[in-house]
Scaffold this motif. Structure first.
Motif, PDB file in Angstrom:
ATOM      1  N   LEU A   8       0.826  -1.212   0.000  1.00  0.00           N
ATOM      2  CA  LEU A   8       0.000   0.000   0.000  1.00  0.00           C
ATOM      3  C   LEU A   8       0.858   1.258   0.000  1.00  0.00           C
ATOM      4  N   LEU A   9       2.054   1.162   0.577  1.00  0.00           N
ATOM      5  CA  LEU A   9       2.910   2.341   0.666  1.00  0.00           C
ATOM      6  C   LEU A   9       3.326   2.866  -0.697  1.00  0.00           C
ATOM      7  N   ALA A  10       3.447   1.968  -1.673  1.00  0.00           N
ATOM      8  CA  ALA A  10       3.944   2.366  -2.985  1.00  0.00           C
ATOM      9  C   ALA A  10       2.862   2.412  -4.052  1.00  0.00           C
ATOM     10  N   ASP A  11       1.648   2.031  -3.713  1.00  0.00           N
ATOM     11  CA  ASP A  11       0.611   1.898  -4.740  1.00  0.00           C
ATOM     12  C   ASP A  11      -0.731   2.383  -4.196  1.00  0.00           C
ATOM     13  N   HIS A  12      -1.133   3.579  -4.599  1.00  0.00           N
ATOM     14  CA  HIS A  12      -2.406   4.125  -4.114  1.00  0.00           C
ATOM     15  C   HIS A  12      -3.589   3.300  -4.622  1.00  0.00           C
ATOM     16  N   ASP A  13      -3.471   2.708  -5.801  1.00  0.00           N
ATOM     17  CA  ASP A  13      -4.547   1.842  -6.297  1.00  0.00           C
ATOM     18  C   ASP A  13      -4.782   0.670  -5.349  1.00  0.00           C
ATOM     19  N   HIS A  58      -1.088   7.528   1.654  1.00  0.00           N
ATOM     20  CA  HIS A  58      -0.727   8.611   0.738  1.00  0.00           C
ATOM     21  C   HIS A  58      -1.430   9.924   1.073  1.00  0.00           C
ATOM     22  N   GLY A  59      -2.197   9.918   2.179  1.00  0.00           N
ATOM     23  CA  GLY A  59      -2.829  11.153   2.616  1.00  0.00           C
ATOM     24  C   GLY A  59      -4.217  11.383   2.052  1.00  0.00           C
ATOM     25  N   LEU A 100       2.043  -3.687   7.391  1.00  0.00           N
ATOM     26  CA  LEU A 100       1.986  -2.230   7.500  1.00  0.00           C
ATOM     27  C   LEU A 100       1.311  -1.874   8.822  1.00  0.00           C
ATOM     28  N   THR A 101       2.109  -1.482   9.801  1.00  0.00           N
ATOM     29  CA  THR A 101       1.581  -1.186  11.142  1.00  0.00           C
ATOM     30  C   THR A 101       1.757   0.275  11.544  1.00  0.00           C
ATOM     31  N   GLU A 102       2.700   0.963  10.930  1.00  0.00           N
ATOM     32  CA  GLU A 102       2.991   2.348  11.313  1.00  0.00           C
ATOM     33  C   GLU A 102       2.289   3.311  10.368  1.00  0.00           C
ATOM     34  N   PRO A 103       1.445   4.198  10.883  1.00  0.00           N
ATOM     35  CA  PRO A 103       0.816   5.193  10.015  1.00  0.00           C
ATOM     36  C   PRO A 103       1.844   6.197   9.522  1.00  0.00           C
ATOM     37  N   THR A 104       1.744   6.576   8.260  1.00  0.00           N
ATOM     38  CA  THR A 104       2.608   7.629   7.743  1.00  0.00           C
ATOM     39  C   THR A 104       2.099   8.987   8.222  1.00  0.00           C
ATOM     40  N   ASP A 105       2.939   9.996   8.125  1.00  0.00           N
ATOM     41  CA  ASP A 105       2.492  11.349   8.464  1.00  0.00           C
ATOM     42  C   ASP A 105       1.328  11.770   7.569  1.00  0.00           C
ATOM     43  N   ALA A 106       1.382  11.337   6.307  1.00  0.00           N
ATOM     44  CA  ALA A 106       0.292  11.676   5.387  1.00  0.00           C
ATOM     45  C   ALA A 106      -1.019  11.040   5.839  1.00  0.00           C
ATOM     46  N   MET A 107      -0.963   9.809   6.352  1.00  0.00           N
ATOM     47  CA  MET A 107      -2.169   9.165   6.858  1.00  0.00           C
ATOM     48  C   MET A 107      -2.709   9.903   8.069  1.00  0.00           C
ATOM     49  N   LEU A 108      -1.827  10.290   8.984  1.00  0.00           N
ATOM     50  CA  LEU A 108      -2.273  11.022  10.165  1.00  0.00           C
ATOM     51  C   LEU A 108      -2.913  12.353   9.765  1.00  0.00           C
ATOM     52  N   SER A 109      -2.339  13.002   8.773  1.00  0.00           N
ATOM     53  CA  SER A 109      -2.929  14.254   8.288  1.00  0.00           C
ATOM     54  C   SER A 109      -4.314  14.009   7.703  1.00  0.00           C
ATOM     55  N   ALA A 110      -4.476  12.891   6.986  1.00  0.00           N
ATOM     56  CA  ALA A 110      -5.779  12.566   6.399  1.00  0.00           C
ATOM     57  C   ALA A 110      -6.814  12.271   7.492  1.00  0.00           C
ATOM     58  N   ILE A 111      -6.386  11.585   8.557  1.00  0.00           N
ATOM     59  CA  ILE A 111      -7.309  11.346   9.674  1.00  0.00           C
ATOM     60  C   ILE A 111      -7.735  12.675  10.286  1.00  0.00           C
ATOM     61  N   ARG A 112      -6.769  13.580  10.452  1.00  0.00           N
ATOM     62  CA  ARG A 112      -7.120  14.908  10.978  1.00  0.00           C
ATOM     63  C   ARG A 112      -8.060  15.644  10.027  1.00  0.00           C
ATOM     64  N   PRO A 131      -2.240  15.067  17.162  1.00  0.00           N
ATOM     65  CA  PRO A 131      -1.735  16.295  16.539  1.00  0.00           C
ATOM     66  C   PRO A 131      -1.519  16.120  15.035  1.00  0.00           C
ATOM     67  N   ARG A 132      -1.760  17.174  14.305  1.00  0.00           N
ATOM     68  CA  ARG A 132      -1.483  17.145  12.874  1.00  0.00           C
ATOM     69  C   ARG A 132       0.031  17.203  12.674  1.00  0.00           C
ATOM     70  N   PRO A 133       0.590  16.279  11.911  1.00  0.00           N
ATOM     71  CA  PRO A 133       2.048  16.313  11.703  1.00  0.00           C
ATOM     72  C   PRO A 133       2.470  17.601  11.015  1.00  0.00           C
TER      73      PRO A 133
END
Length: 255
Positions: A38-43, A76-77, A113-125, A165-167
């Motif tokens: 998932l990290l490399a492929d948004h599809d 990917h946010g 895949l267990t660690e959320p990316t900063d982009a994912m955290l921003s999307a949750i926010r 917090p928003r990254p």
């Protein structure tokens, strides 16, 4: 905000019950093994989200009317629409819990895949802010708050406990290094080598003087030290030294 709507996913309007207000939002994860692809492929993220909805609709025990979550967030946010705004969630554990909070799931799991990316955290926010503008209160909780589950997993729950917090997306531009700090130890060594090569070049360039005594340059005068230097050998030596100097300069410049 990067929003992928239901219509873009090819889904009809949600059949989930309407609900105009809630105390806030609860954060979830998938709780299963999630591929790091998932990290490399948004599809792959979109396919994962569609697979979640398909599995929920096929669950005759829970009898879901739609995918359980209001939104999902991908690495990917992107914020992926599920039940959407002002819809009761089906993810928080029971009727009372579902009525208390809307739900957003991060596309991470218990392995892989267990660690959320900063982009994912921003999307949750992004999802939390959007839901707050449409009836959600200020609370941000994890699924485990009020229900016996490991959800939303260690990394996401730690983020929730910090207040979600928003990254920060901008990093300060580092100050330019001082002139005396611009040279690395390796470059200093090259510079010393360069100086030695230049000195060698100067030494080799100094041709011993010779005196022209007569037109014949006979054996006697040559034996006395008045000889023509071996210019061919000297030129080869100079060329080799010059090549070494040029190579050192090129390496020093990083070219």
């Amino acid at each position: 905000m990067k929003l992928v709507t239901r219509s873009q996913l090819g889904w009809p309007a949600s059949a989930a019950p309407s609900q105009t207000t809630a105390k806030g939002v609860k954060v979830h994860y998938e709780g299963t093994a999630i591929s790091r692809n998932l990290l490399a492929d948004h599809d792959a993220c979109l396919a994962e989200w569609k697979a979640i909805r398909k599995s929920h609709l096929a669950n005759t025990v829970e009898n879901y009317s739609d995918v359980a979550y209001n939104y999902a967030a991908c690495p990917h946010g992107y914020l992926l629409e599920g039940r959407g705004l002002r819809r009761r969630t089906g993810a928080n554990g029971n009727q009372a819990l579902n009525q208390a909070h809307y739900a957003i799931v991060g596309l991470v799991g218990s392995s892989g895949l267990t660690e959320p990316t900063d982009a994912m955290l921003s999307a949750i926010r992004d999802g939390i802010d959007l839901l707050r503008k449409n009836g959600a209160g200020s609370e941000i909780k994890g699924h485990r708050d009020g229900y016996a589950t490991a959800c939303p997993g260690g990394p996401l729950y730690a983020w929730v406990q910090r207040g979600a917090p928003r990254p920060t997306t901008s990093k300060p531009t580092p100050a330019p290094p001082k002139e005396e700090d611009t040279m690395t130890p390796a470059q200093e060594a090259l510079l010393k080598k360069l100086a030695a090569d230049v000195a060698e070049l100067k030494k080799n360039a100094a041709v011993a003087p010779w005196t022209y005594r007569n037109a014949k340059l006979d054996a006697e005068s040559r034996a006395a030290g008045n000889r023509i230097p071996d210019m061919h050998g000297r030129i080869e030596q100079l060329q080799a030294t010059l090549d070494a100097v040029l190579a050192a300069v090129a390496e020093l410049k990083g070219v």
